[in-house]
Design an enzyme around this catalytic site. Sequence first.
Site, PDB file in Angstrom:
ATOM      1  N   GLU A   1     -13.213   3.639  17.229  1.00 40.35           N
ATOM      2  CA  GLU A   1     -13.865   3.499  15.930  1.00 40.35           C
ATOM      3  C   GLU A   1     -15.011   2.492  16.036  1.00 40.35           C
ATOM      4  O   GLU A   1     -14.789   1.399  16.561  1.00 40.35           O
ATOM      5  CB  GLU A   1     -12.858   3.032  14.878  1.00 40.35           C
ATOM      6  CG  GLU A   1     -13.412   3.022  13.469  1.00 40.35           C
ATOM      7  CD  GLU A   1     -12.369   2.637  12.431  1.00 40.35           C
ATOM      8  OE1 GLU A   1     -12.644   1.693  11.668  1.00 40.35           O
ATOM      9  OE2 GLU A   1     -11.290   3.259  12.401  1.00 40.35           O
TER      10      GLU A   1
ATOM     11  N   ALA B   1      -4.250   3.731   7.847  1.00 40.41           N
ATOM     12  CA  ALA B   1      -3.792   2.450   8.383  1.00 40.41           C
ATOM     13  C   ALA B   1      -4.810   1.913   9.389  1.00 40.41           C
ATOM     14  O   ALA B   1      -5.828   1.339   9.018  1.00 40.41           O
ATOM     15  CB  ALA B   1      -2.411   2.612   9.000  1.00 40.41           C
ATOM     16  N   ARG B   2      -4.535   2.100  10.673  1.00 39.16           N
ATOM     17  CA  ARG B   2      -5.446   1.687  11.747  1.00 39.16           C
ATOM     18  C   ARG B   2      -5.499   2.813  12.766  1.00 39.16           C
ATOM     19  O   ARG B   2      -4.498   3.470  13.055  1.00 39.16           O
ATOM     20  CB  ARG B   2      -4.970   0.393  12.412  1.00 39.16           C
ATOM     21  CG  ARG B   2      -5.153  -0.857  11.564  1.00 39.16           C
ATOM     22  CD  ARG B   2      -6.621  -1.199  11.412  1.00 39.16           C
ATOM     23  NE  ARG B   2      -6.840  -2.476  10.730  1.00 39.16           N
ATOM     24  CZ  ARG B   2      -7.032  -2.616   9.427  1.00 39.16           C
ATOM     25  NH1 ARG B   2      -6.997  -1.543   8.655  1.00 39.16           N
ATOM     26  NH2 ARG B   2      -7.246  -3.796   8.905  1.00 39.16           N
TER      27      ARG B   2
ATOM     28  N   GLY C   1     -11.191   3.238   3.094  1.00 43.01           N
ATOM     29  CA  GLY C   1     -10.041   3.029   2.228  1.00 43.01           C
ATOM     30  C   GLY C   1     -10.182   1.823   1.323  1.00 43.01           C
ATOM     31  O   GLY C   1      -9.774   1.857   0.158  1.00 43.01           O
TER      32      GLY C   1
ATOM     33  N   HIS D   1     -13.555   5.084   7.559  1.00 48.72           N
ATOM     34  CA  HIS D   1     -12.858   3.828   7.241  1.00 48.72           C
ATOM     35  C   HIS D   1     -13.330   3.267   5.897  1.00 48.72           C
ATOM     36  O   HIS D   1     -13.853   2.152   5.801  1.00 48.72           O
ATOM     37  CB  HIS D   1     -13.071   2.794   8.348  1.00 48.72           C
ATOM     38  CG  HIS D   1     -11.987   1.750   8.370  1.00 48.72           C
ATOM     39  ND1 HIS D   1     -11.631   1.066   9.504  1.00 48.72           N
ATOM     40  CD2 HIS D   1     -11.177   1.263   7.383  1.00 48.72           C
ATOM     41  CE1 HIS D   1     -10.666   0.200   9.227  1.00 48.72           C
ATOM     42  NE2 HIS D   1     -10.373   0.300   7.936  1.00 48.72           N
TER      43      HIS D   1
ATOM     44  N   ILE E   1       0.836  -1.202   0.000  1.00 45.94           N
ATOM     45  CA  ILE E   1       0.000   0.000   0.000  1.00 45.94           C
ATOM     46  C   ILE E   1       0.869   1.250   0.000  1.00 45.94           C
ATOM     47  O   ILE E   1       0.627   2.200  -0.766  1.00 45.94           O
ATOM     48  CB  ILE E   1      -0.965  -0.009   1.199  1.00 45.94           C
ATOM     49  CG1 ILE E   1      -2.038  -1.091   1.008  1.00 45.94           C
ATOM     50  CG2 ILE E   1      -1.635   1.352   1.373  1.00 45.94           C
ATOM     51  CD1 ILE E   1      -2.981  -1.250   2.189  1.00 45.94           C
TER      52      ILE E   1
END
Length: 320
Positions: free
Chosen positions: A264, A235-236, A285, A283, A156
Site C-alpha cells: 500500500e 483493517a490493515r 475508511g 484506504h 469498530i
Amino acid sequence: MTTTHGPAGTRDVWLPIPPDEIDGLPEGFRYLHWDAVPEYPADPADCVFYAVPYMKDAETCLRPLPLMCRVEAVQALTAGIEHLLPGLPSMPSGARLCNARGLHDASTAELALTLTLAALRGIPDFVRGQDAEEWRAGFQPALADKSVLIVGYGSIGSSIEDRLTPFECARVARIARTARDTVRGPVHPLSALSALLPDADVVILATPLTDETRGLVGRDFLARMKDGALLVNVARGAIVDTAALLPEVTSGRLRAALDVTDPEPLPAGHPLWHAPGVLITPHVGGPSSAFLPRAKRLLRDQLTLFAAGEPLRNVVATAG
C-alpha cells in the site's frame, strides 16, 4: 529552522489541528499547530503533549520524537499505532502512547457496509456499464439472509454490527482476541475461526495489525471460506496475504472488497487492480466529514484529563 526554548516553565502542546478551531481546550499550556511541515513551530524539547499528524507517513510523524525530551503523552489520531511503535524507545521513561479508539468508528463502519453492499449488488459493474452507456441488468445477491462474520470485535467491529442490524442478515458471528459475552451474543476467540469461516457468506476484517494477525488471512483461512463468499478488509492490508488471495479471486471462487492492501499504496500494474470480483478503495475508511469533529472532541477530552493529572484514555504503550 533554528528554534529556541520558550519561557521558563513552558509546557507546549503540538496539535495537527489549529488550536483556535478546538473549543474548550484547558488553560496552562502553549498550544502550537504542527501538521508535518518541514519547520517545527517551536523547540520540540518544550513539548509535553504531542498529537501526531493524521495521514502522514511514519518517518515524518516520528521525526520530532527524539527531540521531545519532556514529552509525557503522544496521542495518535488513528486506531492502529504500529507506525509509531518504533519511536517508543526514544520517548522519556513513563511517556504514554495513546491510540484513537472510537474516533473512526462511524466512518469506518459506514465504509465496511458500503463495500459489502456495493460488492454484493454488483455496483462496480454497473458503474462500468454507465461509463460504456450499457444497460447491464441482472440478478444480484442481497445482504439480507446472509451470514456475516466480523473478525475484530472492538469499537469498530461493534459499530459495523450496528449498521448491519437493519439489513436482515441471517446471523452475525463475532471474533476477537479474547472471548466474551455481549448483549448481542458471544464474541468468540481467534481459535474459533476455523469452525466459523465455512458458514460465513461475508467475512469483514476489523482487527488491529499485530504479530498475531499479520498474515492471518492466508492460504488456510481462505480455503475454509465457502465458495462465492466475500472478504471485506477495512483493517490493515498486511492482515491479508495478497499472494494467497490472488488465485482465489482470479479463479472466481471468492470475491473481495478492500479498503487496504499489501503493498500500500497498490502500485500501478499490480494484478490485484484488475482481478475479477475485487473492489478497491484507497484506504478511505477514516478520512470523511465524520473525522474532524470527533478528532477535536478526542483531543479536548484527552488534554482535559492531562491537565488535571488524571489517567489518559486509550493508553496502549508506556515508554520504559
